[in-house]
Design an enzyme around this catalytic site. Sequence first.
Site, PDB file in Angstrom:
ATOM      1  N   HIS A  55      -8.532   8.573 -32.179  1.00 49.54           N
ATOM      2  CA  HIS A  55      -9.492   8.591 -31.073  1.00 49.54           C
ATOM      3  C   HIS A  55      -8.835   9.209 -29.844  1.00 49.54           C
ATOM      4  O   HIS A  55      -7.612   9.135 -29.669  1.00 49.54           O
ATOM      5  CB  HIS A  55      -9.948   7.177 -30.741  1.00 49.54           C
ATOM      6  CG  HIS A  55     -10.816   6.562 -31.791  1.00 49.54           C
ATOM      7  ND1 HIS A  55     -11.667   5.525 -31.522  1.00 49.54           N
ATOM      8  CD2 HIS A  55     -10.968   6.831 -33.115  1.00 49.54           C
ATOM      9  CE1 HIS A  55     -12.305   5.180 -32.620  1.00 49.54           C
ATOM     10  NE2 HIS A  55     -11.888   5.951 -33.604  1.00 49.54           N
ATOM     11  N   GLU A  57      -8.584   8.337 -26.771  1.00 45.29           N
ATOM     12  CA  GLU A  57      -7.771   7.438 -25.951  1.00 45.29           C
ATOM     13  C   GLU A  57      -6.395   7.217 -26.570  1.00 45.29           C
ATOM     14  O   GLU A  57      -5.380   7.232 -25.864  1.00 45.29           O
ATOM     15  CB  GLU A  57      -8.461   6.071 -25.790  1.00 45.29           C
ATOM     16  CG  GLU A  57      -9.817   6.150 -25.155  1.00 45.29           C
ATOM     17  CD  GLU A  57     -10.968   6.247 -26.147  1.00 45.29           C
ATOM     18  OE1 GLU A  57     -12.047   5.704 -25.846  1.00 45.29           O
ATOM     19  OE2 GLU A  57     -10.802   6.875 -27.218  1.00 45.29           O
ATOM     20  N   CYS A  85     -13.908   1.962 -27.783  1.00 41.58           N
ATOM     21  CA  CYS A  85     -14.206   1.012 -28.850  1.00 41.58           C
ATOM     22  C   CYS A  85     -13.194  -0.141 -28.789  1.00 41.58           C
ATOM     23  O   CYS A  85     -12.287  -0.142 -27.946  1.00 41.58           O
ATOM     24  CB  CYS A  85     -14.129   1.712 -30.204  1.00 41.58           C
ATOM     25  SG  CYS A  85     -12.447   2.190 -30.685  1.00 41.58           S
ATOM     26  N   CYS A  88      -9.479   1.040 -29.168  1.00 40.40           N
ATOM     27  CA  CYS A  88      -8.967   1.731 -27.985  1.00 40.40           C
ATOM     28  C   CYS A  88      -8.848   0.794 -26.790  1.00 40.40           C
ATOM     29  O   CYS A  88      -7.888   0.883 -26.022  1.00 40.40           O
ATOM     30  CB  CYS A  88      -9.856   2.925 -27.660  1.00 40.40           C
ATOM     31  SG  CYS A  88      -9.780   4.196 -28.956  1.00 40.40           S
TER      32      CYS A  88
END
Length: 151
Positions: A55, A57, A85, A88
Amino acid sequence: MSVWDGAFDLALAAGREAWERSGDVPVGAVVLDPDGAVLAVGANERELRGDPTGHAEIVALRRAAEVWGTWRLDGCVLVVTLEPCAMCAGALVAARIARLVYGADDPKAGAVASLFDVVRDPRLPHRVEVTRGIRAADSAALLGEFFAARR
């Protein structure tokens, strides 16, 4: 105009590049040091690397830690186009990020305001300040464009 506009421009550009490069969902993230200088930029790399943890992040946090020479990103700010999410959000707490600034809410998976509030949970050893909704329309438009093209 927001103090975060420059970082958001970088994050949006990184997200668009991830989409164009590998078909990843266009989410971008930028880590700023305590003085506001860019430490790292990341974008989704799940498709590119075949990595479920890829992801934006996580990518940006890993790069920032490498640049800064420590996993402790005390005083740093993460700017991201989409609400993080649960994975993260947990990484932001673990990295001791001081502030999260994000664009669009994620009603399906958001773990900062939409479904959960991981980053400000008083049971955890660190809490992250949150600024939400900055450049939300721009972030949502990029995501909308991506998903419309997939239909």
